[in-house]
Write an enzyme that holds these catalytic residues in place. Sequence first.
Site, mmCIF file in Angstrom:
data_model
loop_
_atom_site.group_PDB
_atom_site.id
_atom_site.type_symbol
_atom_site.label_atom_id
_atom_site.label_comp_id
_atom_site.label_asym_id
_atom_site.label_seq_id
_atom_site.Cartn_x
_atom_site.Cartn_y
_atom_site.Cartn_z
ATOM 1 N N ARG A 1 0.826 -1.210 0.000
ATOM 2 C CA ARG A 1 0.000 0.000 0.000
ATOM 3 C C ARG A 1 0.861 1.262 0.000
ATOM 4 N NH1 ARG A 1 -0.538 4.683 2.615
ATOM 5 N NH2 ARG A 1 -0.117 3.633 4.589
ATOM 6 N N ASP A 2 1.548 1.549 1.090
ATOM 7 C CA ASP A 2 2.304 2.807 1.170
ATOM 8 C C ASP A 2 3.478 2.782 0.209
ATOM 9 O OD1 ASP A 2 2.861 5.332 2.055
ATOM 10 O OD2 ASP A 2 3.372 4.773 4.098
ATOM 11 N N HIS B 1 5.016 4.816 12.565
ATOM 12 C CA HIS B 1 5.060 4.694 11.108
ATOM 13 C C HIS B 1 6.110 5.687 10.610
ATOM 14 C CE1 HIS B 1 2.864 4.228 7.127
ATOM 15 N NE2 HIS B 1 3.455 5.388 6.922
ATOM 16 N N HIS C 1 9.005 7.123 8.046
ATOM 17 C CA HIS C 1 9.624 7.179 6.720
ATOM 18 C C HIS C 1 11.094 7.538 6.948
ATOM 19 C CE1 HIS C 1 6.111 6.873 3.904
ATOM 20 N NE2 HIS C 1 5.471 7.045 5.043
ATOM 21 N N CYS D 1 8.024 9.745 -1.303
ATOM 22 C CA CYS D 1 7.006 10.620 -0.719
ATOM 23 C C CYS D 1 6.790 11.760 -1.694
ATOM 24 C CB CYS D 1 7.447 11.142 0.635
ATOM 25 S SG CYS D 1 6.274 12.318 1.310
ATOM 26 N N ASN E 1 9.235 4.133 3.309
ATOM 27 C CA ASN E 1 9.095 3.782 4.721
ATOM 28 C C ASN E 1 10.385 3.148 5.228
ATOM 29 O OD1 ASN E 1 6.246 3.159 3.351
ATOM 30 N ND2 ASN E 1 5.889 3.766 5.460
HETATM 31 P P1 HMG Z 1 -13.022 14.537 -3.167
HETATM 32 O O1 HMG Z 1 -12.730 14.869 -4.597
HETATM 33 O O2 HMG Z 1 -13.186 15.677 -2.201
HETATM 34 O O3 HMG Z 1 -14.297 13.573 -3.068
HETATM 35 O O4 HMG Z 1 -11.865 13.579 -2.660
HETATM 36 P P2 HMG Z 1 -15.806 13.883 -3.090
HETATM 37 O O5 HMG Z 1 -16.381 13.332 -1.847
HETATM 38 O O6 HMG Z 1 -16.056 15.349 -3.393
HETATM 39 O O7 HMG Z 1 -16.302 13.028 -4.362
HETATM 40 C C1 HMG Z 1 -15.884 13.360 -5.672
HETATM 41 C C2 HMG Z 1 -16.025 12.142 -6.585
HETATM 42 O O8 HMG Z 1 -15.083 11.153 -6.161
HETATM 43 C C3 HMG Z 1 -17.390 11.471 -6.530
HETATM 44 O O9 HMG Z 1 -17.643 10.970 -7.852
HETATM 45 C C4 HMG Z 1 -17.194 10.335 -5.602
HETATM 46 O O10 HMG Z 1 -18.069 9.230 -5.852
HETATM 47 C C5 HMG Z 1 -15.778 9.920 -5.900
HETATM 48 P P3 HMG Z 1 -18.650 11.709 -8.861
HETATM 49 O O11 HMG Z 1 -19.954 11.801 -8.109
HETATM 50 O O12 HMG Z 1 -18.042 13.057 -9.090
HETATM 51 O O13 HMG Z 1 -18.626 10.833 -10.068
HETATM 52 N N1 HMG Z 1 -15.183 9.309 -4.728
HETATM 53 C C6 HMG Z 1 -14.579 8.110 -4.706
HETATM 54 N N2 HMG Z 1 -14.332 7.193 -5.652
HETATM 55 C C7 HMG Z 1 -13.705 6.064 -5.275
HETATM 56 N N3 HMG Z 1 -13.328 5.796 -4.001
HETATM 57 C C8 HMG Z 1 -13.531 6.707 -3.022
HETATM 58 C C9 HMG Z 1 -14.194 7.907 -3.381
HETATM 59 N N4 HMG Z 1 -14.540 8.982 -2.655
HETATM 60 C C10 HMG Z 1 -15.138 9.819 -3.491
HETATM 61 N N5 HMG Z 1 -13.153 6.450 -1.773
HETATM 62 C C11 HMG Z 1 -11.025 11.851 -1.236
HETATM 63 C C12 HMG Z 1 -11.830 13.131 -1.314
HETATM 64 C C13 HMG Z 1 -10.766 11.569 0.227
HETATM 65 C C14 HMG Z 1 -11.805 10.727 -1.883
HETATM 66 C C15 HMG Z 1 -9.691 12.078 -2.010
HETATM 67 O O14 HMG Z 1 -9.073 13.198 -1.469
HETATM 68 C C16 HMG Z 1 -8.777 10.888 -1.933
HETATM 69 O O15 HMG Z 1 -9.018 9.866 -2.531
HETATM 70 N N6 HMG Z 1 -7.659 11.018 -1.171
HETATM 71 C C17 HMG Z 1 -6.745 9.905 -0.952
HETATM 72 C C18 HMG Z 1 -5.331 10.380 -0.891
HETATM 73 C C19 HMG Z 1 -4.443 9.205 -0.532
HETATM 74 O O16 HMG Z 1 -4.765 8.053 -0.745
HETATM 75 N N7 HMG Z 1 -3.253 9.514 0.033
HETATM 76 C C20 HMG Z 1 -2.324 8.516 0.429
HETATM 77 C C21 HMG Z 1 -2.727 7.754 1.654
HETATM 78 S S1 HMG Z 1 -2.336 8.613 3.163
HETATM 79 C C22 HMG Z 1 -0.673 8.198 3.466
HETATM 80 O O17 HMG Z 1 -0.028 7.633 2.629
HETATM 81 C C23 HMG Z 1 -0.091 8.533 4.806
HETATM 82 C C24 HMG Z 1 0.146 7.295 5.672
HETATM 83 O O18 HMG Z 1 1.029 6.388 5.024
HETATM 84 C C25 HMG Z 1 0.732 7.710 7.023
HETATM 85 C C26 HMG Z 1 1.941 8.663 6.903
HETATM 86 O O19 HMG Z 1 2.957 8.283 6.282
HETATM 87 O O20 HMG Z 1 1.813 9.768 7.415
HETATM 88 C C27 HMG Z 1 -1.171 6.561 5.931
HETATM 89 MG MG MG Z 2 3.207 6.559 5.053
#
Ligand code: HMG
Ligand code: MG
Length: 297
Positions: free
Chosen positions: A14-15, A206, A208, A239, A248
């Site tokens: 995943r990450d 967690h 990095h 990142c 990580n």
């Molecule tokens: P948004 O654009 O604000 O979503 O994104 P929305 O609620 O306004 O919806 C817009 C459209 O997206 C809609 O479709 C929804 O159905 C669709 P439309 O009606 O326009 O056709 N939609 C989705 N489709 C599929 N799956 C979904 C989904 N949600 C809405 N879940 C959202 C908001 C949160 C979805 C977006 O910002 C997003 O996907 N962000 C994810 C970013 C991400 O994955 N980042 C990496 C993970 S975090 C990380 O790595 C850190 C960590 O490792 C810890 C660390 O290291 O600190 C965990």
């Molecule tokens: Mg991370």
Amino acid sequence: MTGHDVTIYEVGPRDGLQNESGVVPLDAKVEFIHRLVAAGLPVVEATSFVHPKWVPQLADAAELMERLGPDGRRHPVLVPNERGLDRALELGCEHIAIFGSATETFAQRNLNRSLDEQFAMFEPTVARARAAGLDVRAYISMCWGDPWEGAVPVDQVVDVGTRLFDLGASQLSLGDTIGVATAGAVGTLLDAFNAAGLPDDALAVHFHDTYGQALANAYAAWQHGVRTFDASAGGLGGCPYAESATGNLATEDLLWQLNGLGIRTGVNLEKLVTTSTWMATHLNKPSPSRVLQTLAG
Ligand code: HMG
Ligand code: MG
């Protein structure tokens, strides 16, 4: 939880893969997860049910979970909102992870929400997941620094983290998203969470490895009392918010350290090295893990 002294929570699929520039074929992802399980990793986070435009590397999340079959349901998956939860529930996922931000800027950039708005997104997601019997992990990002806001006040991290945990999570994973933490600051934040009522056994770390501190930070957390460590096989990933960042903490580096301390993890280092060496062939770049480089020879 796993019958071992510590739990290594593997986040490579995943990450790691979400931050690699190339998209790894579905077949290779399936094999990667199977091989990590066969190497003894007790928890392997599989993928994310996020918007595919935001993370195209994981756009095949549903296909991946289908391919993993019933055994795959125990692998945690990231879910930011109810739309993601619907997708995870349809596939029978049993463990989800929400991911909040300790800072305003990262909440906007990662979730398209303000710091406060993120709770309105997570609250119904966690409530429905818990009602359906799912386990929920909460991540909090930018715990030790943020590339736009600089140092993040400890009180702010603890406030956001406890609010995320109190939504109904079983564990809070403290993310050093850009790898700026140092060992003393790790202890300071853990002390502050303990004082706020979250003991070390409710916490995971967690790290990095951007500044090469991840292993020292993990040791500081272990000495403090934390027993769950996130890591990615081969140190996969990067990142998007820190130029030249590595991924990580490498699982091999963590394992070498834990093995040296006589701490049981249940993970077979040789099988892990073979797996990461094989995965590197799909990414066309060498692993940053010194342990892997040495053992893979
Ligand atoms: P948004 O654009 O604000 O979503 O994104 P929305 O609620 O306004 O919806 C817009 C459209 O997206 C809609 O479709 C929804 O159905 C669709 P439309 O009606 O326009 O056709 N939609 C989705 N489709 C599929 N799956 C979904 C989904 N949600 C809405 N879940 C959202 C908001 C949160 C979805 C977006 O910002 C997003 O996907 N962000 C994810 C970013 C991400 O994955 N980042 C990496 C993970 S975090 C990380 O790595 C850190 C960590 O490792 C810890 C660390 O290291 O600190 C965990
Ligand atoms: Mg991370």
